[in-house]
Design an enzyme around this catalytic site. Structure first.
Site, short mmCIF file in Angstrom:
data_model
loop_
_atom_site.label_atom_id
_atom_site.label_comp_id
_atom_site.label_asym_id
_atom_site.label_seq_id
_atom_site.Cartn_x
_atom_site.Cartn_y
_atom_site.Cartn_z
CB SER A 81 -0.92 0.03 1.21
OG SER A 81 -2.07 -0.70 0.91
CE LYS A 84 -3.70 0.67 -1.46
NZ LYS A 84 -4.29 0.04 -0.29
CE1 TYR A 205 -3.91 -1.47 -5.04
CE2 TYR A 205 -4.55 -3.79 -4.93
CZ TYR A 205 -4.24 -2.59 -4.29
OH TYR A 205 -4.26 -2.52 -2.93
CE1 TYR A 257 -4.57 1.57 4.21
CE2 TYR A 257 -3.35 0.57 6.02
CZ TYR A 257 -3.48 0.88 4.68
OH TYR A 257 -2.51 0.50 3.82
CB VAL A 275 -0.10 -5.87 4.16
CG1 VAL A 275 -1.39 -5.27 4.67
CG2 VAL A 275 -0.14 -6.09 2.66
#
Ligand code: GLN
Length: 619
Positions: A81, A84, A205, A257, A275
């Site tokens: 992530s 992103k 992705y 998050y 992660v």
């Protein structure tokens, strides 16, 4: 028994091998949190479960491009992530904010990263959760087709300052098991957020999540975010400051998050986790941090990584909202030319004019950053005094200019121009970043003068004052020995005798008359033209015009201490010291006068030099 003190063994070797305090701190963090074994390695992507839970690396990159490292900072792991923010910045830059914002929101969701919930408009909440990131990859895919992934890989490589590869096993593993992300992809297409072939978008992705990085790479990538998009190691402007500021904004509100609110409350540094075990933290204008430790907490954030960020923020008080500044330190000196004239030796008529109008030239020496608050403070200080005809802003100690500062200073310049005040800048080169930033706004004003040397700026302003008040500076005029202040008080006869012992010399422009280090065997009386005295390192000590003496220290010292060069063609009387000794025998009274005049001239120079030192220490 009396103990003798330990021998002093300080050597240069000891000094260079000592650790900078920031590195020492990172070592301490590493040692302390190594003992932290809580959390679990992510295994919903089966391949990630193979990570070594013991790995722990911390890297910190500064904005001058230095990278501190401790532990497993060279171990590659998948970015997940943490890709992103970079893909979001890429979408903003390559597709435009309007296009991106039309399908992806910027509100925190308060949900876990893999939530399938969309907002009221059926758009992803933000680009930091999976739905928003998949939508971003979809936008890049729509624009670039099959080249989308390569475009992303290269963009991330520019942030890291090196080519980045892909962990094919992790990619294959997520591709084989990522049905939840597929579900999000189809939901997005159902809501027209993506209009593409969903498997192709997910392929982009999954691949971007499997890009391999190290803690060091992450630190440099974070530092690039902290540095308005300029990679501090390579110097490349990777993205526009606009895209970077928007990216950091969503990292601030949503990067962690459903832990984002708590994170910004406690740590106060924009961050993003993955992660794979990485955490990226970017403190604007300060530093970038990358950490790697695969065990995650229930939010999917690296347990040790969180501890490192908390410790760094607490120990150095780095919360981004805990800031203050005092604009009053931005002026290091503020004076007029009465206290601090140029080093140009002026003749009596010029001196008289300048003594009357010294308040017409104001000099403000600035230090640090030309920011909104600093320039505002300077403009109020300026408005406080008498209105001068010339204001010199010396910028040689200015280290940076913010856009707000540049805009405000250009507005101040405009106002000064309207009031008929001439602005002069010194200490700034036209090739510098500061000049570019300031002239972006001031370009059209045209009435600003600049001189690299403050002394040259002051000298120019003085000349203008002399002209305005009726004085004239005639560089071609020829002066006589009787006009020399060093010879003041000598009789006609003494002057004639002295003149007969002098040779008249003629010099071309830019000719060296005296060289530092040479024996001092004569002194000179400038008859016409202009010369300057400079130290061997290039510092200009004085500018002399016709009617003044130079090399006169030969009366006291056996060796020249500075160079003297002509600015334009010049003529001078040269008097050999040996001949002066004969003159002394015949005219002891005249010599006593000359020595007295010399003492006066030196005393005046000393008074000026002391005043200059005072200017800087007393403001
Ligand atoms: N590739 C991962 C996923 O989509 C990234 C998630 C993360 O790092 N938080 O599940």
């Amino acid at each position: 028994m009396k103990q003798s003190p330990p021998p002093v063994t300080a050597t240069t070797a000891n000094w260079t091998s000592s650790k900078p305090p920031l590195l020492r701190f990172l070592h301490e963090c590493h040692a302390e949190f190594l003992a932290e074994t809580g959390g679990a390695v992510a295994n919903y992507i089966p391949e990630l479960g193979k990570a070594d839970p013991a790995h722990f690396g911390i890297s910190l990159a500064t904005l001058d491009g230095h990278v501190y490292e401790i532990g497993d900072t060279k171990v590659p792991f998948t970015i997940q992530s943490m890709s992103k923010p970079f893909v979001f910045a890429l979408a903003l830059d390559s597709l435009g904010a309007g296009r991106v914002e039309s399908v992806i929101g910027v509100e925190p969701s308060g949900d876990p990263f893999n939530s399938i919930r969309l907002n009221a408009e059926n758009h992803p909440f933000n680009p930091m959760v999976n739905a928003g990131a998949i939508a971003c990859s979809g936008l890049i895919h729509a624009a670039r087709g099959n080249g989308a992934f390569e475009c992303i890989r290269q963009a991330l490589g520019r942030f890291a300052g090196r080519e980045l590869g892909v962990d094919e096993a992790v990619y294959a593993s997520e591709s084989a098991t990522g049905d939840r992300n597929r579900a999000i992809g189809y939901l997005l297409r159902n809501n027209s957020v993506i209009t593409e072939n969903v498997p192709a978008v997910l392929d982009v992705y999954f691949r971007q999540c499997a890009i391999l990085v190290t803690a060091r790479d992450i630190a440099v990538m974070a530092a690039t975010l902290a540095n308005r998009g300029i990679n501090p190691v390579t110097g490349e402007q990777v993205m526009t400051p606009y895209a970077i500021a928007r990216t950091l904004s969503v990292m601030t509100s949503s990067g962690m998050y459903d832990f984002a609110g708590e994170w910004i409350y406690r740590v106060g540094i924009p961050a993003k986790s993955g992660v794979g075990g990485g955490i990226l933290a970017a403190l604007p204008a300060r530093l970038g941090l990358g950490s790697y430790s695969p065990k995650l907490d229930k939010h999917g954030n690296s347990v040790r990584g969180i501890k490192v960020c908390e410790a760094l923020s607490a120990h150095y008080d780095l919360h981004m909202l805990n800031r203050s500044d005092d604009a009053r330190h931005s002026i290091i000196a503020d004076y007029n030319i009465g206290k601090n004239p140029s080093r140009r030796v002026r003749r009596p008529q010029e001196q008289e004019i300048l003594a009357k109008h010294f308040q017409e030239v104001r000099v403000i020496e600035l230090v640090g950053t030309l920011s909104l608050s600093n320039v505002d403070y300077v403009s109020r200080r300026l408005a406080g005094g008498l209105r001068p005809q010339f204001v010199i802003f010396d910028l040689r100690r200015v280290t940076a200019t913010t856009r707000a500062g540049a805009r405000l200073i250009s507005e101040a310049f405009k106002e000064l121009a309207e009031l008929g005040v001439t602005v002069i800048l010194s200490g700034i080169k036209r090739t510098s970043r500061e000049w570019t930033t300031i002239s972006e706004w001031t370009g059209r004003l045209g009435n600003i003068r600049d001189f690299y040397l403050l002394d040259a700026a002051i000298e120019w302003a003085e000349d203008q004052i002399v002209y305005r008040y009726g004085g004239s500076i005639d560089f071609l005029e020829t002066t006589e020995l009787s006009e020399q202040p060093l010879l003041a008080g000598l009789t006609e006869e003494e002057l004639t005798d002295l003149a007969s012992r002098c040779a008249i010399r003629t010099y071309q422009p830019n000719e060296k008359i005296i060289a530092a280090g040479d024996p001092a065997t004569s002194l000179f009386f400038l008859r016409s033209g202009v010369v300057h005295v400079t130290l061997p390192d290039g510092v200009r000590l004085a500018t002399l015009t016709a009617g003044t003496a130079f090399g006169e220290m030969a009366l006291l010292e056996p060796q020249r201490s500075a160079d003297v060069l002509t600015d334009m063609s010049a003529t001078a009387y040269e008097l050999p010291i040996a001949d002066f000794a004969h003159f002394r025998k015949q005219h002891p009274r005249a010599c006593e006068l000359i020595m007295r005049n010399l003492a006066m001239l030196l005393a005046n120079r000393l008074i000026l030099a002391n005043a200059k030192v005072d200017l800087l220490t007393s403001t």
